[in-house]
Write an enzyme that holds these catalytic residues in place. Structure first.
Site, mmCIF file in Angstrom:
data_model
loop_
_atom_site.group_PDB
_atom_site.id
_atom_site.type_symbol
_atom_site.label_atom_id
_atom_site.label_comp_id
_atom_site.label_asym_id
_atom_site.label_seq_id
_atom_site.Cartn_x
_atom_site.Cartn_y
_atom_site.Cartn_z
ATOM 1 N N LYS A 52 0.938 -1.282 0.156
ATOM 2 C CA LYS A 52 0.259 -0.329 0.030
ATOM 3 C C LYS A 52 0.834 1.331 0.118
ATOM 4 O O LYS A 52 0.856 1.824 -0.644
ATOM 5 C CB LYS A 52 -1.083 -0.198 1.257
ATOM 6 N N GLN A 96 -4.782 -1.417 9.134
ATOM 7 C CA GLN A 96 -4.672 -3.664 8.851
ATOM 8 C C GLN A 96 -5.289 -3.705 9.667
ATOM 9 O O GLN A 96 -5.244 -4.263 10.913
ATOM 10 C CB GLN A 96 -3.026 -2.952 8.474
ATOM 11 N N ASP A 119 -10.945 2.752 3.860
ATOM 12 C CA ASP A 119 -11.514 1.090 3.595
ATOM 13 C C ASP A 119 -13.114 1.135 3.557
ATOM 14 O O ASP A 119 -13.623 -0.089 2.949
ATOM 15 C CB ASP A 119 -11.163 0.807 5.380
HETATM 16 N N1 GUN Z 1 -6.890 -6.923 6.035
HETATM 17 C C1 GUN Z 1 -6.701 -7.990 4.927
HETATM 18 N N2 GUN Z 1 -7.172 -7.083 4.053
HETATM 19 C C2 GUN Z 1 -7.758 -5.845 4.597
HETATM 20 C C3 GUN Z 1 -8.591 -4.879 3.771
HETATM 21 O O1 GUN Z 1 -8.299 -4.267 3.025
HETATM 22 N N3 GUN Z 1 -8.169 -3.546 4.576
HETATM 23 C C4 GUN Z 1 -7.614 -3.855 5.733
HETATM 24 N N4 GUN Z 1 -7.568 -2.189 6.904
HETATM 25 N N5 GUN Z 1 -7.228 -4.240 6.397
HETATM 26 C C5 GUN Z 1 -7.294 -5.904 5.501
#
Ligand code: GUN
Length: 280
Positions: A52, A96, A119
């Site tokens: 990211k 995350q 998100d």
């Molecule tokens: N963990 C697995 N996929 C995601 C996601 O798309 N966003 C976040 N914040 N955590 C994750």
């Protein structure tokens, strides 16, 4: 033989668009910035967060990486989010998941300002998706919709089957398809006659998290098959939720794994961050 839906291609097009938007905003004195919070030592999460961060840098978005130890208290994390919520230079906040067990993911997600919830996991964001009045779409389902649009797959009036009912993918995916006037069925582990239900579908989105779960006998000839899964099979090879070699010859279009839905998720996250920065 099915057309292979190229998620790398579509995601790079979106990243280019994001880059252009970032450059316009930067000229106006707004530098889009995304805060990414990682708590603990989950190795997969560390990889996701790094990807990211890299994607942000490539498109000119400023990544604010906050790495916290496993034993971080919930209160500390909530305080950090509170500060980020009030910081006008931060446009998106992402925590995350999964979080360490002693921290409530729900309380943490709910602490993120809806204006920065890139998100789209919060109750506010989910409610907006239900009503089709959103600012941010959840990244993976939104990525699937982008792929369908790019390949001119008509959704209106189509029979769509979503396999998997997770809050992150299955449920919002069904809602986005419904918002585009599809007839949507959500299937899950308790669904009876799953192969028959799947076989009705013009479009199947498979998000069960089980290696090579969807087999040829479950797919109508000519269906569009979207594979959201990323798994390792018994030989350690990266595979999706779809038995690709079997399904590809009968589908009209199919996403490969890797290189299908995967690259779209981060692209949509970048898009959401720019959308947020535009609103400032
Ligand atoms: N963990 C697995 N996929 C995601 C996601 O798309 N966003 C976040 N914040 N955590 C994750």
């Amino acid at each position: 033989m099915a057309i292979r839906i190229d998620g790398k291609l579509v995601s790079s097009k979106i990243r280019e668009e994001v880059k252009g938007e970032v450059s316009k905003l930067t000229d106006k004195g707004i530098k889009p910035a995304l805060a990414v919070i990682l708590v603990g030592n989950d190795p997969a999460s560390a990889v996701y967060v790094r990807n990211k961060q890299k994607a942000c840098l490539e498109t000119g978005i400023e990544p604010h990486q906050i790495t916290l130890p496993e034993e971080t208290e919930e209160r500390e994390l909530l305080d950090i989010i509170d500060k980020l919520n009030r910081d006008d230079d931060i446009h998106g906040i992402l925590v995350q998941l999964p979080l360490p067990k002693h921290i409530s993911s729900e309380r943490v997600i709910e602490a993120i300002s809806p204006k920065k919830d890139v998100d789209a996991f919060s109750h506010d964001s989910v409610g907006r998706i239900m009503e089709g009045k959103y600012s941010f779409l959840p990244c993976t389902p939104a990525g699937v919709m982008e792929l369908l649009a790019h390949y001119n797959v008509e959704v209106e009036g189509k029979e769509c089957v979503v396999i998997g009912r997770s809050n992150i993918v299955g449920k919002p995916m069904a809602m986005l398809l419904l918002n585009k006037s599809a007839t949507v069925t959500i299937c899950h582990s308790k669904t009876k006659n799953l192969p028959e239900v799947c076989k009705r579908a013009d479009i199947i989105v498979c998000a069960v998290g089980k290696a090579e779960f969807l087999t040829a006998d479950m797919v109508k000839p000519g269906a569009v098959v979207i594979d959201v899964g990323i798994n390792r099979n018994s030989e350690g090879k990266l595979v999706g939720d779809v038995k690709f070699d079997e399904v590809e010859p009968i589908a009209s279009m199919i996403t490969p794994v890797p290189g299908g839905v995967g690259p779209m998720t981060i692209a949509m996250l970048l898009k959401n961050t720019v959308t947020s920065a535009k609103g400032t």
